[in-house]
Design a protein around this motif. Structure first.
Motif, PDB file in Angstrom:
ATOM      1  N   LYS A 140      -7.445  -5.652-114.591  1.00  0.00           N
ATOM      2  CA  LYS A 140      -7.460  -4.796-113.409  1.00  0.00           C
ATOM      3  C   LYS A 140      -7.999  -5.579-112.215  1.00  0.00           C
ATOM      4  CE  LYS A 140      -9.233  -0.343-111.798  1.00  0.00           C
ATOM      5  NZ  LYS A 140     -10.068   0.834-112.163  1.00  0.00           N
ATOM      6  N   CYS A 142      -9.352  -6.109-108.239  1.00  0.00           N
ATOM      7  CA  CYS A 142     -10.359  -5.375-107.471  1.00  0.00           C
ATOM      8  C   CYS A 142      -9.759  -4.932-106.144  1.00  0.00           C
ATOM      9  CB  CYS A 142     -11.585  -6.263-107.231  1.00  0.00           C
ATOM     10  SG  CYS A 142     -12.431  -6.752-108.760  1.00  0.00           S
ATOM     11  N   ASP A 143      -9.698  -3.620-105.935  1.00  0.00           N
ATOM     12  CA  ASP A 143      -9.161  -3.072-104.696  1.00  0.00           C
ATOM     13  C   ASP A 143     -10.175  -3.210-103.560  1.00  0.00           C
ATOM     14  OD1 ASP A 143      -6.721  -2.262-105.814  1.00  0.00           O
ATOM     15  OD2 ASP A 143      -7.648  -0.439-106.620  1.00  0.00           O
ATOM     16  N   TYR A 144      -9.719  -2.887-102.357  1.00  0.00           N
ATOM     17  CA  TYR A 144     -10.589  -2.933-101.183  1.00  0.00           C
ATOM     18  C   TYR A 144     -11.773  -1.995-101.411  1.00  0.00           C
ATOM     19  CZ  TYR A 144     -11.898  -2.985 -96.233  1.00  0.00           C
ATOM     20  OH  TYR A 144     -12.576  -3.139 -95.059  1.00  0.00           O
ATOM     21  N   PHE A 161      -5.610  -7.848-100.347  1.00  0.00           N
ATOM     22  CA  PHE A 161      -6.185  -7.069-101.457  1.00  0.00           C
ATOM     23  C   PHE A 161      -5.031  -6.514-102.282  1.00  0.00           C
ATOM     24  CE2 PHE A 161      -9.825  -7.129 -98.630  1.00  0.00           C
ATOM     25  CZ  PHE A 161     -10.912  -7.152 -99.484  1.00  0.00           C
ATOM     26  N   PRO A 162      -5.216  -6.290-103.610  1.00  0.00           N
ATOM     27  CA  PRO A 162      -6.456  -6.476-104.366  1.00  0.00           C
ATOM     28  C   PRO A 162      -6.758  -7.942-104.627  1.00  0.00           C
ATOM     29  CG  PRO A 162      -4.688  -5.810-105.838  1.00  0.00           C
ATOM     30  CD  PRO A 162      -4.113  -5.753-104.452  1.00  0.00           C
ATOM     31  N   LYS A 163      -8.035  -8.199-104.924  1.00  0.00           N
ATOM     32  CA  LYS A 163      -8.496  -9.547-105.222  1.00  0.00           C
ATOM     33  C   LYS A 163      -8.366  -9.830-106.706  1.00  0.00           C
ATOM     34  CE  LYS A 163      -9.900 -10.652-101.053  1.00  0.00           C
ATOM     35  NZ  LYS A 163      -9.194 -11.674-100.264  1.00  0.00           N
ATOM     36  N   CYS A 190     -15.161 -10.421-107.831  1.00  0.00           N
ATOM     37  CA  CYS A 190     -14.257  -9.608-108.647  1.00  0.00           C
ATOM     38  C   CYS A 190     -14.377 -10.069-110.096  1.00  0.00           C
ATOM     39  CB  CYS A 190     -12.815  -9.762-108.161  1.00  0.00           C
ATOM     40  SG  CYS A 190     -11.634  -8.765-109.090  1.00  0.00           S
TER      41      CYS A 190
END
Length: 276
Positions: A140, A142-144, A161-163, A190
């Protein structure tokens, strides 16, 4: 060909002569299936189309060819069954030996993983094409991060994003707030479990002058969740039980206040002081 494949001359006549007849295939009986546009019979090289009832699918293919040896391949329908899926980095429920068409399972991915699907659901259904969507748990991203009372640094706010795992961003807290480590600017990475450390901005409460009393404190600023005690001067009492207050999102709670004792209480304290 019917009859013997050879003839013999006997007593001046031929034995029974062989005969050639059209190769005919009768309409087959297909359990849990049906013939499309059925005819009474089919000749060699003619093709038959068939379908299957709901919950069943064709075996090798959905058509068959009339040949000298019969239908090829043999038309048949088989029940649609899905085997238990293999879900690396996750698990599913309910767990059965097999699943019929239409059966739905729920997939739970391990922390740091999510189901590879755009639907936003964590379920998969058994179909004639197998599990849809494929129950696959992937890392998964990492979203903003949306941070209450804080925000991403300006130079990173417009980055992509996501990272991916291992990438980082910096964030800062508004005036009057600090990160859990006591800093205003923090770098977060992240990871499989999301942003690490978790981005937070906590309210700060300052120790100021307390009328008719004083604070018992070790430092001048406290963060959300921390507690402190205060003491009132003689002839005054603490409004809060035990004189303890907690730093909250809205400041000190309850508000530290020293209240003058009643006249009766004051006289009683003076009387007891003289006796002692």
């Amino acid at each position: 060909m019917t009859g013997a494949s050879t003839v013999t001359c006997q007593n001046g006549t031929w034995t029974e002569r062989p005969q050639c007849k059209d190769i005919i295939c009768n309409v087959p009986a297909i359990p849990h299936g049906f013939v499309r546009n059925s005819k009474s019979s089919y000749k060699e090289s003619e093709q038959l189309q068939f379908g299957c009832e709901e919950g069943y699918t064709f075996g090798e293919r959905a058509d068959a060819l009339c040949t000298e040896s019969g239908w090829h391949p043999t038309p048949y329908c088989t029940e649609i069954l899905c085997s238990p899926p293999r879900v690396p980095n996750g698990n599913f429920r309910p767990q059965e030996d097999s699943y019929r068409e239409g059966a739905v399972i729920t997939i739970d991915c391990n922390p740091g993983y999510h189901l590879r699907t755009l639907s936003g659901k964590n379920t998969a259904q058994c179909t004639s094409r197998g599990w849809v969507p494929a129950p696959d748990c992937v890392e998964k991203p990492c979203d903003y991060p949306v941070i209450e009372n804080g925000k991403i640094s300006e130079r990173m706010a417009h980055s992509y994003f996501p990272k991916r795992i291992g990438q980082y961003v910096d964030y800062y807290c508004r005036n009057g707030y600090l990160a859990p480590n006591g800093e205003r600017v923090v770098r977060i990475y992240c990871s499989k479990g999301g942003w690490n450390p978790e981005p937070k901005c906590l309210k700060t409460c300052s120790v100021t002058h307390l009328e008719n009393g004083y604070f018992r404190y070790n430092h001048d600023t406290y963060t959300e969740g921390e507690r402190i005690q205060y003491v009132c001067n003689q002839d005054y009492r603490t409004e809060s039980e035990g004189g303890e207050v907690t730093c909250t999102k809205n400041g000190w709670s309850p508000f530290p206040r020293c209240i003058r004792k009643s006249e009766c209480a004051y006289n009683l304290s003076q009387f007891l002081a003289k006796k002692l």
